[in-house]
Design an enzyme around this catalytic site. Structure first.
Site, mmCIF file in Angstrom:
data_model
loop_
_atom_site.group_PDB
_atom_site.id
_atom_site.type_symbol
_atom_site.label_atom_id
_atom_site.label_comp_id
_atom_site.label_asym_id
_atom_site.label_seq_id
_atom_site.Cartn_x
_atom_site.Cartn_y
_atom_site.Cartn_z
ATOM 1 N N GLY A 109 -15.528 11.306 -23.112
ATOM 2 C CA GLY A 109 -16.526 11.303 -24.186
ATOM 3 C C GLY A 109 -16.347 10.142 -25.158
ATOM 4 O O GLY A 109 -17.310 9.744 -25.830
ATOM 5 N N GLU A 112 -17.972 7.290 -23.504
ATOM 6 C CA GLU A 112 -19.409 7.610 -23.507
ATOM 7 C C GLU A 112 -20.044 7.385 -24.882
ATOM 8 O O GLU A 112 -21.154 6.867 -24.977
ATOM 9 C CB GLU A 112 -19.606 9.065 -23.050
ATOM 10 C CG GLU A 112 -19.284 9.234 -21.563
ATOM 11 C CD GLU A 112 -19.169 10.684 -21.120
ATOM 12 O OE1 GLU A 112 -18.445 11.453 -21.779
ATOM 13 O OE2 GLU A 112 -19.806 11.055 -20.124
ATOM 14 N N GLU A 132 -12.767 12.122 -15.921
ATOM 15 C CA GLU A 132 -13.229 13.506 -15.703
ATOM 16 C C GLU A 132 -12.943 14.063 -14.322
ATOM 17 O O GLU A 132 -12.606 15.243 -14.190
ATOM 18 C CB GLU A 132 -14.736 13.615 -16.004
ATOM 19 C CG GLU A 132 -15.082 13.565 -17.480
ATOM 20 C CD GLU A 132 -15.290 12.159 -18.008
ATOM 21 O OE1 GLU A 132 -14.953 11.183 -17.292
ATOM 22 O OE2 GLU A 132 -15.785 12.037 -19.140
#
Ligand code: CAA
Length: 264
Positions: A109, A112, A132
């Site tokens: 994240g 991201e 991930e």
């Protein structure tokens, strides 16, 4: 008062700091909610550029909160993905540019959220990656979509499938970041300088550039050029356009070095 987000302004530049250093600024639901509220509260009449960074010396954002995600059902997982995606999309479509100043870990994240910003710069200790698949999940806050759009499909697939983290220099080489600065201090100074440069330009024009680039990337070239024409046209008759062009055309002795654009 937000617990995990700091918001500071310096003239037309705002700095948002994700402030959960004990967990390396990992994104739990509360951080996402507070970030969402912070974005909503930005005074767009005065703020012309935003810097996003992480608190502490070690980490920008070390990903979504693995503890919180560990017990989610399928439906809850999907809802958590939507929560992150909605906030990151708000960041991406914020009318003014956002610079990610990446200090340390930008994993999952964290990578991201940096890709939801307009520009990424980092310090030499930065590390990027989408780990991930090593945790049994896919990237879930836009990584499968934005990494390929940012660095190309082949490199994105390799990074995501292998879950390999990369250092600052490699991130620079593949075009994930625009610049690498030696220390965190250098990084923040460069982020502020860049933000101030952006903020000194005609704000309506800068916003229209952001919208034209972002919206144009979603459509074919002909539609994209129409988007540009409309946003180009929308700059005319603004006070800023008159001030900018007026200054260019003014006699030498009357020319200002810096035009005082009024966002009108
Ligand atoms: N979620 C929750 N807590 C986290 C975290 C995360 N993503 N990353 C770090 N932390 C916590 C650690 O649990 C630890 O907490 P305690 O002190 O309470 O034990 C604290 O932050 C410090 O971390 P470490 O002790 O692990 O620090 P380190 O220097 O040894 O390692 C690291 C740093 C390599 C970044 C390691 O913390 C790590 O691998 N973190 C997870 C990175 C990751 O996999 N991110 C992706 C998450 S999945 C995701 O983001 C899904 C999505 O797309 C939405």
């Amino acid at each position: 008062m937000a617990e995990f987000i700091l918001y500071e302004t310096d003239g037309a530049v705002a700095t948002i700091t994700i402030n959960r250093p004990k967990a390396l600024n990992a994104l739990n639901s509360q951080v996402l909610d507070e970030l969402d509220a912070t974005l909503d509260a930005i005074d767009l009449d005065t703020i012309r550029c935003v810097i996003l960074t992480g608190a502490g010396e070690k980490s920008f954002v070390a990903g979504a909160d693995i503890g919180e995600m560990s017990t989610l059902t399928k439906a809850e997982g999907e809802a958590f993905g939507k929560k992150g995606n909605d906030v990151f999309r708000k960041l991406e479509t914020l009318p003014v540019p956002v610079i990610a100043a990446v200090n340390g870990f930008a994993l999952g994240g964290g990578c991201e959220i940096s890709m939801s910003c307009d520009i990424r710069i980092c310090s030499a200790n930065a590390m990027f990656g989408q780990p991930e698949v090593g945790l049994g999940i896919t990237p879930g806050f836009g990584g499968t979509q934005r990494l390929a759009r940012t660095v190309g499909v082949g490199i994105a697939k390799q990074l995501i499938y292998s879950a390999r983290n990369i250092k600052a220099e490699e991130a620079y080489r593949i075009g994930l970041v625009n610049a690498v600065h030696e220390t965190q201090e250098d990084l923040m100074a460069a982020a502020k300088k860049l933000a101030q440069t952006i903020a000194a330009n005609a704000p309506i024009a800068v916003r229209n550039c952001k919208k034209a680039i972002n919206d144009g990337l979603q459509v074919d070239i002909d539609e994209g050029l129409v988007i540009e024409e409309k946003l180009f046209g929308a700059c005319f008759e603004t006070e800023d356009q008159k001030a900018g062009m007026g200054n260019f055309l003014a006699p030498k002795e009357e020319k200002k070095k810096v035009v005082d654009f009024q966002n009108k």
